[in-house]
Structures are given as structure tokens and as C-alpha cells.
Design a protein around this motif. Structure first.
Motif, PDB file in Angstrom:
ATOM      1  N   VAL A 130     -13.661   8.349  49.822  1.00 52.81           N
ATOM      2  CA  VAL A 130     -14.714   9.345  49.613  1.00 52.81           C
ATOM      3  C   VAL A 130     -15.855   8.739  48.803  1.00 52.81           C
ATOM      4  N   GLN A 131     -15.529   8.003  47.738  1.00 59.15           N
ATOM      5  CA  GLN A 131     -16.571   7.394  46.915  1.00 59.15           C
ATOM      6  C   GLN A 131     -17.347   6.341  47.690  1.00 59.15           C
ATOM      7  N   SER A 132     -16.627   5.543  48.467  1.00 55.17           N
ATOM      8  CA  SER A 132     -17.285   4.510  49.257  1.00 55.17           C
ATOM      9  C   SER A 132     -18.253   5.118  50.267  1.00 55.17           C
ATOM     10  N   SER A 133     -17.820   6.172  50.940  1.00 56.06           N
ATOM     11  CA  SER A 133     -18.691   6.841  51.916  1.00 56.06           C
ATOM     12  C   SER A 133     -19.869   7.518  51.228  1.00 56.06           C
ATOM     13  N   MET A 153     -19.233  14.699  55.067  1.00 53.94           N
ATOM     14  CA  MET A 153     -19.083  14.225  53.691  1.00 53.94           C
ATOM     15  C   MET A 153     -18.770  15.381  52.751  1.00 53.94           C
ATOM     16  N   ALA A 154     -19.457  16.499  52.911  1.00 54.11           N
ATOM     17  CA  ALA A 154     -19.197  17.666  52.064  1.00 54.11           C
ATOM     18  C   ALA A 154     -17.774  18.172  52.254  1.00 54.11           C
ATOM     19  N   GLU A 155     -17.301  18.187  53.502  1.00 54.96           N
ATOM     20  CA  GLU A 155     -15.930  18.615  53.776  1.00 54.96           C
ATOM     21  C   GLU A 155     -14.918  17.638  53.190  1.00 54.96           C
ATOM     22  N   ALA A 156     -15.233  16.349  53.223  1.00 58.65           N
ATOM     23  CA  ALA A 156     -14.336  15.352  52.621  1.00 58.65           C
ATOM     24  C   ALA A 156     -14.207  15.597  51.124  1.00 58.65           C
ATOM     25  N   GLU A 157     -15.321  15.867  50.460  1.00 65.05           N
ATOM     26  CA  GLU A 157     -15.281  16.139  49.018  1.00 65.05           C
ATOM     27  C   GLU A 157     -14.500  17.420  48.722  1.00 65.05           C
ATOM     28  N   ARG A 158     -14.696  18.434  49.566  1.00 65.81           N
ATOM     29  CA  ARG A 158     -13.972  19.687  49.363  1.00 65.81           C
ATOM     30  C   ARG A 158     -12.465  19.484  49.524  1.00 65.81           C
ATOM     31  N   CYS A 159     -12.062  18.763  50.557  1.00 67.83           N
ATOM     32  CA  CYS A 159     -10.632  18.510  50.798  1.00 67.83           C
ATOM     33  C   CYS A 159     -10.022  17.720  49.648  1.00 67.83           C
ATOM     34  N   LEU A 160     -10.759  16.733  49.141  1.00 68.85           N
ATOM     35  CA  LEU A 160     -10.243  15.938  48.024  1.00 68.85           C
ATOM     36  C   LEU A 160     -10.074  16.795  46.774  1.00 68.85           C
ATOM     37  N   THR A 161     -11.052  17.654  46.508  1.00 68.41           N
ATOM     38  CA  THR A 161     -10.955  18.550  45.341  1.00 68.41           C
ATOM     39  C   THR A 161      -9.755  19.476  45.478  1.00 68.41           C
ATOM     40  N   GLU A 162      -9.548  20.027  46.663  1.00 69.19           N
ATOM     41  CA  GLU A 162      -8.410  20.915  46.882  1.00 69.19           C
ATOM     42  C   GLU A 162      -7.094  20.155  46.776  1.00 69.19           C
ATOM     43  N   ALA A 163      -7.066  18.925  47.258  1.00 72.95           N
ATOM     44  CA  ALA A 163      -5.852  18.110  47.169  1.00 72.95           C
ATOM     45  C   ALA A 163      -5.484  17.864  45.710  1.00 72.95           C
ATOM     46  N   GLN A 164      -6.478  17.565  44.899  1.00 74.18           N
ATOM     47  CA  GLN A 164      -6.223  17.315  43.475  1.00 74.18           C
ATOM     48  C   GLN A 164      -5.775  18.588  42.768  1.00 74.18           C
ATOM     49  N   SER A 165      -6.291  19.728  43.210  1.00 68.64           N
ATOM     50  CA  SER A 165      -5.887  21.003  42.604  1.00 68.64           C
ATOM     51  C   SER A 165      -4.473  21.387  43.017  1.00 68.64           C
ATOM     52  N   ALA A 166      -4.143  21.157  44.288  1.00 69.50           N
ATOM     53  CA  ALA A 166      -2.801  21.516  44.772  1.00 69.50           C
ATOM     54  C   ALA A 166      -1.741  20.663  44.081  1.00 69.50           C
ATOM     55  N   GLN A 192      -6.906  14.388  55.177  1.00 65.14           N
ATOM     56  CA  GLN A 192      -8.091  14.952  55.830  1.00 65.14           C
ATOM     57  C   GLN A 192      -9.368  14.441  55.165  1.00 65.14           C
ATOM     58  N   ALA A 193      -9.336  14.358  53.838  1.00 72.11           N
ATOM     59  CA  ALA A 193     -10.513  13.874  53.101  1.00 72.11           C
ATOM     60  C   ALA A 193     -10.869  12.459  53.533  1.00 72.11           C
ATOM     61  N   LYS A 194      -9.865  11.598  53.667  1.00 73.70           N
ATOM     62  CA  LYS A 194     -10.123  10.216  54.096  1.00 73.70           C
ATOM     63  C   LYS A 194     -10.719  10.179  55.500  1.00 73.70           C
ATOM     64  N   THR A 195     -10.119  10.944  56.401  1.00 73.71           N
ATOM     65  CA  THR A 195     -10.600  10.950  57.786  1.00 73.71           C
ATOM     66  C   THR A 195     -12.051  11.422  57.855  1.00 73.71           C
ATOM     67  N   LEU A 196     -12.372  12.505  57.163  1.00 67.63           N
ATOM     68  CA  LEU A 196     -13.731  13.047  57.183  1.00 67.63           C
ATOM     69  C   LEU A 196     -14.722  12.094  56.533  1.00 67.63           C
ATOM     70  N   ALA A 197     -14.306  11.431  55.447  1.00 65.62           N
ATOM     71  CA  ALA A 197     -15.198  10.486  54.769  1.00 65.62           C
ATOM     72  C   ALA A 197     -15.507   9.294  55.671  1.00 65.62           C
ATOM     73  N   VAL A 198     -14.497   8.813  56.388  1.00 61.02           N
ATOM     74  CA  VAL A 198     -14.713   7.717  57.336  1.00 61.02           C
ATOM     75  C   VAL A 198     -15.688   8.161  58.423  1.00 61.02           C
ATOM     76  N   GLN A 199     -15.491   9.355  58.950  1.00 58.71           N
ATOM     77  CA  GLN A 199     -16.382   9.867  59.989  1.00 58.71           C
ATOM     78  C   GLN A 199     -17.815   9.974  59.479  1.00 58.71           C
ATOM     79  N   ALA A 200     -17.987  10.478  58.251  1.00 60.12           N
ATOM     80  CA  ALA A 200     -19.336  10.623  57.681  1.00 60.12           C
ATOM     81  C   ALA A 200     -20.040   9.275  57.603  1.00 60.12           C
ATOM     82  N   ALA A 201     -19.329   8.255  57.120  1.00 60.74           N
ATOM     83  CA  ALA A 201     -19.941   6.927  56.996  1.00 60.74           C
ATOM     84  C   ALA A 201     -20.241   6.321  58.358  1.00 60.74           C
TER      85      ALA A 201
END
Length: 495
Positions: free
Chosen positions: A383-386, A405-418, A432-441
Motif C-alpha cells: 500500500v505504501q509503495s503504491s 488506492m482508496a479501497e486498498a487503504e480502507r481494506c488495510l485499515t479494517e484489517a488492522q482493526s479486525a 484484498q488491500a495488497k491486490t487493490l494497491a497493485v492494481q492502482a499502481a
């Protein structure tokens, strides 16, 4: 880092915004880059906000959306998403300078406005992701979502405009731009020192990690240098404008320089964290190998018992990933720890799908809990790299890439909360966050390549400032287009 293998995506082709940022200095002095009021090409502009008839105009605009085709709604929603995202980022950068100059207490109301605007923007990106994921045959659903996105972007604009006059009075750049000019010069000097330290750390990192592992780091170094050069050029232009008593032009150049400096700062912050991210990944490879071997033992036993014949392929892939990781560690050569860790995680994932059918819920959660920290580490890095990649090319990035990219950040935040409470869900969200971040980049990389081929070079004026982006009379915002660089300099190659 953008993996070499592209993922096939349903990319919305009409959402890329093109065109240079051309803003009159007098207008920019009043409202900043985020608040250009347009009337679809007419010379006269109208205010969407601060008008007695705002409600009536909003009703007319909403009614007019029903008359538009789905393609027109898609284009309008995409353009407004880009404009709103740029306005939020410009306002965020402007607040950083205001906080440094006047203190957090003085700018607290504006932070509140920014937080509300971010919430509306986040919801807009969530809705856009729903559109991208929906069936193409569901036209009614798509139209409804596009209308919601447009209205949310209106809310972003209204929120950022709520206290804009007070903010302009606080900074008082038109009356005396000299203090801001001095602060910009000092900040550029501090950032150049930080960049020099980041560059000096590269040889040591290069002894341990492969070229691919450090590709984004090197790119960030180059982008940070370009941003700092642009900030310095804008500062010089602002100083010259002050000397000739052209304060309006000085403000234009100041905003551009401040934005370039803020972009450089974000890239440097990411570089300063790169070494620690790579170190943690390298440490986790041994743990990943052990966990994969544990899964392999269970998978082989299950397969040999005839319970899951579909495990044959995943078993072979996992054995290959473990073997490759062991060879890399034993070789003593430079490695890409995140790539090795990702291969082990993919092997885990392929084994887990069939194994989960024979595991009970407790066993699934226990396995997910063991994987969680590695998945989160990998997701944070991707996510940070993208993010770094998109930020360094912000004005050439479409709403499609920004949505991923926004969805990747949201998924990562939710993952950390869960986290530990819902380990299986957290692992799924991290993946999901990784997949979306790769797609964004990947989307942004393709757009950047297209822009480079179409452009003959040169930059454009980006402006800056706290505030909204206005609402276009014919839905087409100006000034949020492709291109790279900052400042009112070379005009060649703009499109």
C-alpha cells in the motif's frame, strides 16, 4: 513497487482527466487551486456556493442528472472524484504550512472541515469501487451510484469552502507573502538535507537487497529531487514577484512551491521507513518457511488420504516457494525479502482454500492468526509503495487508479482493526488491500506511460491552497490533468 505481471482490470476509460492547470492569478489569490469556478468555457463564472439560490441551483443540478446518459454520468463522476481528491490533498498540504506558522489551535476549525471532506471523499471512492465491481448490465444501479458520487463530491466542495474566507484571512498571503516565502526556503533546505541522508543510505541497502527491492526507493529519490527543484524554482519566482510588488503572482508561485515541497516530504518519509520494512520482511522469511512447511505436511497427509485431490497443484507450488526462499537465504546474495515473503504467502493461500474445507472454525482462526502479522506487513509495504507511486504522479492519475488506492487503504485499515479478534477476516482484508494497491499502481503506471508518449515534456502550474474545487457548469473541471512537475514554467508539451 509494481509487479511485472499485470492484472486484468475492468478499467473505466473515460475517467482520465486531461488538460493543463491554467488559473488566473487573481482568482487563485481568492480561492486557490481547489476553488476554480467555471461555466463550461464561458468567460464569466458563477459561484456554486455562497449564493442565496444555492439550494435551488442544487435542485436544478440534481434534476439535470436524470437527463444525462450513463456515459455522461460516468465521466462527470470520474472528473469530480479527481477534482475532489486533488482539493483535499491541496488543502491538507496548506494546513501543514498554516499549522507550522500559527499553531494547531488556530487551524483547528479547518482540520475539522478537512476531516469531514475526507469522509465524503472516502465514501465517494467506496461507491466508485461498487460501480467498477457491478455487472455491466445493471445500468439502473450504476446510474444511482454515479449520482451519489456526484452529490458526495459536492459535499466535499461545500465542506472545504465552509471556512475558506477565514483561512485566507489567517494566512494573509496577499498582504504580505514574505514570511511564507522565508518558510518555504527553510523547508526546502531541511528537505534537501533529508534527501541527502536518504541517498547516503542507499549503498548500505544495496549491499543487502536486490535492485527490484529498491526500485521504488530509487524512484522516490528521483521524484523527491524533481519536486525540490520545482519548489526552489517556484520560490525564486515568488521572490522575484515580491520584488516587483506583484503579490498576486507571488501567491501563485508560493502555493505551487509549497505543494511541491509537501510532495517531496511524503516521499522522503516513505524512504526513511523502507529500511525497517525490508528488515522486518527478511526476519519473517524464516517464520514463513516454517509455517508453509507445517501447512505442507497437513496438505500432503490430506492428499494421501484421498480427501482433497485438488491439493496436488498447490502442494507443488508451495514446495517450490519454500525451496526458492531457502536457496535465496543460503546463497548470501542480495534478496528481495518482500517478494520472497509474498511467494510464501501465495503458497499459503493456495493451500488454505482446500484445507479449510477439512478444518474446523477454530483451526481456521488459529491458522489465520499465525499468518496475520506477515500478511499485514506485506500489505502495509504494498500500500505504501503504491501510494508513493501515485503521489509522485498525482496530476496524471485517473479516478480509476485513485479508487483502487482508496479501497486498498480502507481494506488495510479494517484489517488492522479486525486484528486478533477476527483473524480470518483480517487476513482476507489484508490480501484484498495488497491486490487493490497493485492494481492502482499498475493503472497509474500505464497512464503515466501513455502521458509520456503523448507529451513532449514540460510541466504545468499546479497552484495550491485550502478550499474546494468549485462546481463546473458543464461538469468539466479545468486544471486537473496529466503531466508532471510544478510551477508556471515550460509550456511545451501540454495537452
Amino acid at each position: 513497487m509494481v509487479p511485472a505481471t499485470l492484472i486484468t482490470l475492468p478499467v473505466a476509460t473515460g475517467a482520465v482527466i486531461v488538460g493543463p492547470l491554467i488559473i488566473g492569478a487573481a482568482i487563485l489569490a481568492l480561492i486557490g487551486v481547489g476553488a476554480v469556478y467555471l461555466s463550461g468555457g464561458r468567460k464569466r463564472t458563477r459561484r456554486f456556493l455562497h449564493s442565496p439560490s444555492t439550494s435551488a441551483q442544487g435542485s436544478i443540478e440534481r434534476d439535470s442528472l436524470d437527463q444525462k446518459s450513463t456515459t455522461e454520468l460516468r465521466l462527470q463522476a470520474g472528473e469530480l472524484l479527481v477534482a475532489a481528491d486533488n482539493a483535499v490533498q491541496s488543502s491538507e498540504q496548506e494546513l501543514l504550512f498554516a499549522s507550522a506558522a500559527y499553531g494547531d489551535e488556530q487551524v483547528a476549525p479547518f482540520h475539522h472541515d478537512l476531516a469531514r471532506a475526507r469522509k465524503h471523499l472516502s465514501e465517494s471512492f467506496r461507491l466508485q469501487q461498487q460501480v467498477d465491481s457491478a455487472s455491466e448490465s445493471d445500468d439502473r444501479r450504476a446510474r444511482d451510484l454515479y449520482r451519489q458520487i456526484i452529490r458526495n463530491c459536492e459535499q466535499v466542495n461545500e465542506t472545504l469552502q465552509a471556512h475558506k474566507d477565514q483561512f485566507d484571512q489567517l494566512r494573509s498571503l496577499e498582504r504580505d507573502p514574505t514570511p511564507a516565502l522565508m518558510e518555504l526556503g527553510e523547508q526546502v533546505e531541511r528537505l534537501r538535507a533529508r534527501r541527502a541522508r536518504a541517498a547516503s543510505a542507499l549503498p548500505d541497502l544495496g549491499e543487502r537487497y536486490s535492485e527490484e527491492a529498491l526500485r521504488q526507493y530509487r524512484d522516490n529519490l528521483q521524484q523527491a529531487e524533481s519536486s525540490l527543484d520545482a519548489a526552489e524554482e517556484s520560490r525564486t519566482q515568488a521572490s522575484a514577484a515580491v520584488d516587483r510588488a506583484d503579490t498576486a503572482q507571488a501567491v501563485v508561485a508560493l502555493h505551487s512551491g509549497e505543494q511541491a515541497a509537501a510532495d517531496a516530504q511524503r516521499l522522503l518519509e516513505s524512504m526513511e521507513e523502507t529500511g525497517e520494512r525490508l528488515r522486518k520482511a527478511a526476519t519473517n522469511i524464516e517464520i514463513g518457511i516454517a509455517q508453509t512447511e507445517q501447512d505442507l505436511a497437513q496438505a500432503k497427509a490430506t492428499y494421501q488420504a484421498g480427501q482433497a485431490p485438488e491439493l496436488a497443484g498447490p502442494i507443488a507450488a508451495a514446495e517450490n516457494a519454500v525451496s526458492r526462499a531457502k536457496r535465496a537465504l543460503a546463497s548470501g546474495e542480495r534478496i528481495d525479502p518482500l517478494e520472497l515473503l509474498q511467494q510464501l504467502e501465495l503458497a499459503h493461500r493456495e493451500l488454505d482454500a482446500p484445507l479449510n474445507s477439512v478444518r474446523d472454525r477454530q483451526a481456521q482462526d488459529r491458522r489465520a492468526r499465525e499468518m496475520l502479522q506477515h500478511e499485514l506487513l506485506s500489505a502495509r509495504h504494498q500500500v505504501q509503495s503504491s501510494l508513493d507511486f501515485l503521489r509522485s504522479r498525482r496530476y496524471g492519475v485517473s479516478s480509476t487508479a485513485r479508487t483502487r488506492m482508496a479501497e486498498a487503504e480502507r481494506c488495510l485499515t479494517e484489517a488492522q482493526s479486525a486484528g486478533e479478534a477476527q483473524p480470518s477476516r483480517a487476513v482476507e482484508l489484508a490480501q484484498q488491500a495488497k491486490t487493490l494497491a497493485v492494481q492502482a499502481a499498475q493503472i497509474a503506471e500505464r497512464e503515466a506511460a501513455t502521458a509520456q508518449m503523448q507529451s513532449m515534456g514540460g510541466g504545468y502550474g499546479t497552484g495550491g491552497g485550502f478550499g474546494g474545487f468549485g462546481y463546473p457548469g458543464h461538469h468539466r473541471p479545468m486544471g486537473y490533468g496529466r503531466g508532471f512537475g510544478y510551477g508556471r514554467r515550460r509550456r511545451r508539451g501540454l495537452f
